[in-house]
Design a protein around this motif. Sequence first.
Motif, PDB file in Angstrom:
ATOM      1  N   THR A   1      -4.605   2.105   0.161  1.00  0.00           N
ATOM      2  CA  THR A   1      -4.165   3.496   0.208  1.00  0.00           C
ATOM      3  C   THR A   1      -4.791   4.133   1.443  1.00  0.00           C
ATOM      4  OG1 THR A   1      -3.996   3.630  -2.191  1.00  0.00           O
ATOM      5  CG2 THR A   1      -4.122   5.705  -0.995  1.00  0.00           C
TER       6      THR A   1
ATOM      7  N   GLU B   1      -5.063   7.696   3.309  1.00  0.00           N
ATOM      8  CA  GLU B   1      -4.852   9.138   3.209  1.00  0.00           C
ATOM      9  C   GLU B   1      -5.209   9.763   4.542  1.00  0.00           C
ATOM     10  OE1 GLU B   1      -7.181  10.236  -0.209  1.00  0.00           O
ATOM     11  OE2 GLU B   1      -5.826   9.189  -1.573  1.00  0.00           O
TER      12      GLU B   1
ATOM     13  N   THR C   1      -0.249   8.412   3.061  1.00  0.00           N
ATOM     14  CA  THR C   1       0.050   9.834   2.909  1.00  0.00           C
ATOM     15  C   THR C   1      -0.553  10.602   4.078  1.00  0.00           C
ATOM     16  OG1 THR C   1      -1.938  10.279   1.605  1.00  0.00           O
ATOM     17  CG2 THR C   1       0.060   9.691   0.381  1.00  0.00           C
TER      18      THR C   1
ATOM     19  N   GLU D   1      -4.181  -4.144  -2.263  1.00  0.00           N
ATOM     20  CA  GLU D   1      -3.431  -2.889  -2.342  1.00  0.00           C
ATOM     21  C   GLU D   1      -4.250  -1.846  -1.607  1.00  0.00           C
ATOM     22  OE1 GLU D   1      -2.225  -1.771  -6.284  1.00  0.00           O
ATOM     23  OE2 GLU D   1      -1.360  -3.747  -6.676  1.00  0.00           O
TER      24      GLU D   1
ATOM     25  N   GLU E   1       5.282   4.173   0.262  1.00  0.00           N
ATOM     26  CA  GLU E   1       4.813   2.830  -0.090  1.00  0.00           C
ATOM     27  C   GLU E   1       5.356   1.791   0.885  1.00  0.00           C
ATOM     28  OE1 GLU E   1       6.090   2.551  -4.163  1.00  0.00           O
ATOM     29  OE2 GLU E   1       4.478   3.871  -4.847  1.00  0.00           O
TER      30      GLU E   1
ATOM     31  N   GLY F   1       0.797  -1.209   0.000  1.00  0.00           N
ATOM     32  CA  GLY F   1       0.000   0.000   0.000  1.00  0.00           C
ATOM     33  C   GLY F   1       0.825   1.252   0.000  1.00  0.00           C
ATOM     34  N   LYS F   2       0.116   2.353   0.217  1.00  0.00           N
ATOM     35  CA  LYS F   2       0.744   3.670   0.281  1.00  0.00           C
ATOM     36  C   LYS F   2       0.051   4.455   1.377  1.00  0.00           C
ATOM     37  CE  LYS F   2       2.171   7.627  -2.392  1.00  0.00           C
ATOM     38  NZ  LYS F   2       2.516   8.120  -3.725  1.00  0.00           N
TER      39      LYS F   2
END
Length: 165
Positions: free
Chosen positions: A161, A163, A44, A159, A75, A41-42
């Motif tokens: 994400t 935020e 932020t 995957e 990541e 994943g990522k």
Amino acid sequence: MRTSILHASIALTLGAAVLAAGCSGGGDGASKRAQVFKAKGKVTYMGNPLVGASVAFSPQGNQPAAVARSDDNGEFSLMTYRAGDGAAAGDYKVMVTVTDEATPGEPKEAHGTVAGVDYAAAYSHSGKGKRSSNILPAKYSDAQNTPLTAKVEPNGKNEFTFELK
């Protein structure tokens, strides 16, 4: 004297049998490990990649926990037993911490497999005899209050994400 030698002999034989039975399961415990699936994943914060963030997937079932450390792009690849192996299928609460001493890269080892353990908090220790400060809002490092969740699926893309704001 003869009775004590006989008792000692029986005790040693029984002890050896118990030891042999306990050690015959594969040696490294791998036969009891949950199957894991690649997951990445990522993360932020305020639109910017989080560098060196500790990401901890806290299981909501009987599966083991998974952890990762984000790279320079925010990541990460989850690990349960060894670097990059992934996470077991199931639902997770996700905790993210970034300390004032955070460094990007893979964690050196998995933190364990006990449900409900706050691995993110344990992972934020600087190793220098003092606690580092988490620079993110506290809700992201609290397993009870984190708004972040994930579901790892055996046949899924896995995957994620996150935020953070």
